[in-house]
Every structure is written in structure tokens, then in C-alpha cells.
Design a protein around this motif. Structure first.
Motif, PDB file in Angstrom:
ATOM      1  N   GLY A 383       0.839  -1.193   0.000  1.00 26.83           N
ATOM      2  CA  GLY A 383       0.000   0.000   0.000  1.00 26.83           C
ATOM      3  C   GLY A 383       0.869   1.236   0.000  1.00 26.83           C
ATOM      4  N   PRO A 384       0.551   2.270  -0.807  1.00 30.19           N
ATOM      5  CA  PRO A 384       1.444   3.429  -0.945  1.00 30.19           C
ATOM      6  C   PRO A 384       1.667   4.205   0.342  1.00 30.19           C
ATOM      7  N   GLY A 385       0.711   4.173   1.253  1.00 23.82           N
ATOM      8  CA  GLY A 385       0.881   4.923   2.485  1.00 23.82           C
ATOM      9  C   GLY A 385       1.555   4.155   3.604  1.00 23.82           C
ATOM     10  N   LEU A 386       1.703   2.832   3.439  1.00 28.98           N
ATOM     11  CA  LEU A 386       2.215   2.009   4.540  1.00 28.98           C
ATOM     12  C   LEU A 386       3.651   2.345   4.967  1.00 28.98           C
ATOM     13  N   PRO A 387       4.591   2.584   4.023  1.00 31.80           N
ATOM     14  CA  PRO A 387       5.946   2.914   4.492  1.00 31.80           C
ATOM     15  C   PRO A 387       5.966   4.172   5.359  1.00 31.80           C
ATOM     16  N   TRP A 388       5.180   5.162   4.970  1.00 28.53           N
ATOM     17  CA  TRP A 388       5.168   6.412   5.736  1.00 28.53           C
ATOM     18  C   TRP A 388       4.502   6.216   7.096  1.00 28.53           C
ATOM     19  N   LEU A 389       3.467   5.386   7.147  1.00 26.70           N
ATOM     20  CA  LEU A 389       2.825   5.084   8.426  1.00 26.70           C
ATOM     21  C   LEU A 389       3.798   4.368   9.355  1.00 26.70           C
ATOM     22  N   ALA A 390       4.521   3.387   8.813  1.00 25.00           N
ATOM     23  CA  ALA A 390       5.484   2.640   9.629  1.00 25.00           C
ATOM     24  C   ALA A 390       6.583   3.558  10.157  1.00 25.00           C
ATOM     25  N   LEU A 391       7.087   4.443   9.299  1.00 28.50           N
ATOM     26  CA  LEU A 391       8.136   5.366   9.736  1.00 28.50           C
ATOM     27  C   LEU A 391       7.614   6.328  10.801  1.00 28.50           C
TER      28      LEU A 391
END
Length: 420
Positions: A383-391
Motif C-alpha cells: 500500500g502506498p501509504g504504509l511505508p510512511w505510516l510505519a516510519l
């Protein structure tokens, strides 16, 4: 107030060769860094997939280099390790010219990364020795600003060489990089600490090359509970920093379908802000407590990741405006974190174990460099937003760790400000 003080620059009298060495080293690295992958593909004829495997294997094999640098720094002094690591890279980059055999290139890249991983903690320890009292953060900030200037200028020169000369242009880039490491090594080797005035103020006096008094192993360092918490934050901040180079372009172009010019423009914005603002920000916060500044950096990163996550893919102009705002906030976090983290590690270490503390800090950065590509691309595919959410979640966890550090840090470290 002098102009250098107004700009947040440290006192460099008697240390100009070290400043020139920083700039030359960064210029050479900037020559090669943007072309690292394409060099092995275009100039050596190695398939891109193979190049990726080569670089990943080399990164894994170089992980022990940081911790192994620690005892060398403590025993022989950081200046000698800086010179040796530069000379190692002179040899490896020269070797790139004479072979196109993948396994030989893997060996050369691995040794190159060992040199880089030993250079970084040694350079940080050398700054701790030569900085006037209360000016460590300024030196770390100036080093980062110079590196961005060098990377930018080197990247432009490298592009000109490749565009002008084709395959021979790639070879010229590699040769010039080897020469830059040789010049940087010569400048550091020729510098004499006797040329630097005696430091004043509460910070440490400029030191020399001799071994630190006393010997101790990593067991003593790892027994430092507060430093184990610092290492957690170093790993988180390493992932945050790598999001710019590893994740952003793929996110903007592939996940959001935005024009290919946008990532390059965002990188240029980041570089410009670092060059113009790093030393001034370091001066502005040098009387603040280090843990508080790092907490602010983590919160700013969280905000920037939130902005990146909500970029609208269907509106190009609006998307770029959100990305640009996110990049400004991201860079503000970088400007706070970069000089402060190293200053905190050096303050906790003291002179006797400084190399080992910085060696473990380098290990955390190495682990982040190994983990980031696989983790970010896997999350991006989900999902495109998942890396930013994890960070963002990692940054909030780092804020919690830093709050706890305020209670367990030694009293003298807790009271000290960013300036040291």
C-alpha cells in the motif's frame, strides 16, 4: 558577533586542512555516488539485477566494519584511521578500472564499504578531538553542509563527464574519485594539531592521535543502558534519513504516478535547505538539551511522513505542493537531528571508549542501510501509504525512548546542551 558566529560556523583556525579534506572527500564521493549502479551496468556490462545483488552482498559483508573500527580508533587515534580508510578507497576505486569480473568487483565494493564504515566513526571522533569547547555540534553541522555542497558539485561534474565521454566518462569519474580520496588523506595526514589553538570553555581540548588512556571492550559499552536506548533512536533516524534516497522516488513516480521531474526537484530543495540552513540551525539550538532537540526532530519527521502519505496522485500541482511542504518539514527534522545525535554519542562515550561508541552507532546505520530497501519496497507493494505510516510510528516510539533517556542519562550528559 563575528560573521562566522552569526552563520553558526565553528572556529577553524589551525584546522583548515581538515575542512578542505572534508570538502574534497565529499566532492569525490558526489562524483561517483549518483552513478554507482549505472557504472557497473554501463561501463562493465553487468546486468542491473546482478549489480543489485552485488551491492546488497557487499553491504551485508561490510556490517562488521563499524564495530571493528572502534578498537582501532581507541588504540591508534582517529586521524590515522581517517587516513587509512581514505587510502583503502584509493586502492579499491583504482581497482574498479582494471576489472569487470563480478566476483572481483564484489570484493572491491565490500572493501570500499569497509573503508566508508571505518571513515565515518573515525571522522566523528576526530571532530570531537579538534572542536573548541561547546562547538562540536557546529563542526558536525559544517561537515554535513560541506558534504552537501560537495555532493551537489560532484554530481554536476560527474554528469558532465558522463555526458561528454560516455563509457570513458564513467572511468574518469572513478579515477577522479580515487584522486579525491588521495588528496583528502594527504591533507589529514599533513595536519598538525600543534597548529590549532588550545580550546577554551567547558568542552574537551583538541586532542591528538595517541591511544586513549586505558583499554576496554564492547562489553563495557553494551552495559551502558542509556546508550542502548540511544542506539534504538539511531536505527530509527537512519531509516528516516534513508527514506529520502530509497523510498521517495519510487513512491512519487510508481505509487502516485506523478511526473519524473518531481523527485529530482525535491532532492534539490533538500540539498539547498541543508547547505543554507544546517550551521544556522545548529547555532540556534546549541543551548538546548540534546534529548529535547531529538524529540523535536522525531515529531517533525512524523509530520513530514504524514504529509507524504496523503499526497493526491490525481492532481499534479497540488501533489507537488504537498510533497514540497513535506520536504521542508523533513529537512527541518534532518537539520535538528544530524549534528545532535553524534554530539550525544560523543558526550556519553568520553575519550577512553569514544571509538567503540561511535563504532556501534555506525553499525546501527549499516543495519538501516541493509534493511531499508527490502522493507520500504515490501511495504510500498502492500500500500502506498504504509511505508510512511510505519516510519511515523517508529518516530513516535523514538520520542518515547528519548523521554526515558532523560531519566537514565548520567547527570552531566543530561545537563549538557547540544553545543557540548
Amino acid at each position: 558577533m563575528t560573521l562566522s558566529d552569526a552563520l553558526g560556523l565553528p572556529h577553524t583556525r589551525g584546522r583548515v586542512p581538515l575542512v578542505l579534506a572534508q570538502l574534497v572527500d565529499a566532492l569525490g564521493t558526489g562524483l561517483f555516488l549518483p552513478f554507482a549502479v549505472v557504472y557497473f551496468h554501463a561501463a562493465k556490462g553487468i546486468p542491473l539485477a546482478t549489480v543489485g545483488v552485488m551491492l546488497s552482498v557487499a553491504a551485508l559483508l561490510s556490517l562488521p566494519a563499524g564495530p571493528l573500527a572502534g578498537p582501532l580508533i581507541d588504540r591508534f587515534g582517529p586521524r590515522r584511521v581517517v587516513v587509512a580508510s581514505n587510502l583503502v578507497r584509493v586502492l579499491t576505486f583504482s581497482g574498479y578500472v582494471f576489472t569487470d569480473v563480478p566476483w572481483q568487483l564484489v570484493v572491491l565494493v565490500t572493501v570500499t564499504l569497509w573503508g566508508e564504515s571505518q571513515f565515518r566513526p573515525a571522522a566523528a571522533a576526530l571532530v570531537a578531538q579538534v572542536a573548541d569547547g561547546g562547538q562540536r555540534a557546529r563542526w558536525y553541522a559544517m561537515d554535513r553542509a560541506l558534504r552537501n555542497v560537495g555532493f551537489g558539485a560532484g554530481g554536476l561534474l560527474g554528469s558532465a563527464l558522463v555526458g561528454w565521454g560516455g563509457s570513458p566518462g564513467y572511468t574518469a569519474v572513478v579515477v577522479f574519485n580515487a584522486v579525491s580520496f588521495l588528496v583528502a588523506a594527504a591533507l589529514v595526514a599533513a595536519w598538525s594539531r600543534a597548529a590549532a589553538p588550545v580550546a577554551s570553555g567547558p568542552g574537551p581540548a583538541p586532542g591528538g592521535d595517541g591511544p586513549a588512556p586505558g583499554r576496554a571492550g564492547y562489553r563495557e559499552v553494551l552495559a551502558d543502558r542509556a546508550f542502548r536506548g540511544v542506539l534504538v533512536t539511531v536505527a530509527v533516524f537512519g531509516l528516516c534519513d534513508l527514506a529520502l534516497t530509497v523510498l521517495l522516488s519510487a513512491y512519487v513516480i510508481e505509487a502516485r504516478g506523478l511526473p519524473a521531474w518531481q523527485p529530482g526537484t525535491l532532492f534539490a530543495l533538500n540539498t539547498l535547505l541543508v547547505v543554507l540552513g544546517q550551521t544556522a540551525v545548529a547555532r540556534a539550538v546549541e543551548h538546548r538539551r540534546r534529548t529535547r532537540v531529538l524529540q523535536a526532530a522525531a515529531l517533525l519527521w512524523t509530520v513530514s511522513f504524514g504529509l507524504f502519505a496523503v499526497v493526491p496522485g490525481e492532481h499534479g500541482a497540488l501533489a507537488f505542493a504537498v510533497l514540497a511542504l513535506g520536504m521542508v518539514v523533513f529537512t527541518a527534522a534532518e537539520l535538528l537531528q544530524a549534528p545532535t545525535s553524534s554530539a550525544l554519542t560523543v558526550a556519553m562515550a568520553g575519550e577512553r571508549l569514544r571509538g567503540r561508541y561511535l563504532g556501534l552507532e555506525e553499525l546501527m546505520w549499516g543495519l538501516a542501510r541493509v534493511l531499508a530497501p527490502a522493507l520500504f519496497t515490501w511495504l510500498l507493494a502492500k500500500g502506498p501509504g504504509l511505508p510512511w505510516l510505519a516510519l511515523g510510528l517508529c518516530c513516535l516510539a523514538a520520542v518515547g525512548v528519548l523521554c526515558r533517556l532523560d531519566r537514565v542519562l548520567p547527570a552531566h550528559v543530561r545537563r549538557e546542551t547540544v553545543g557540548g
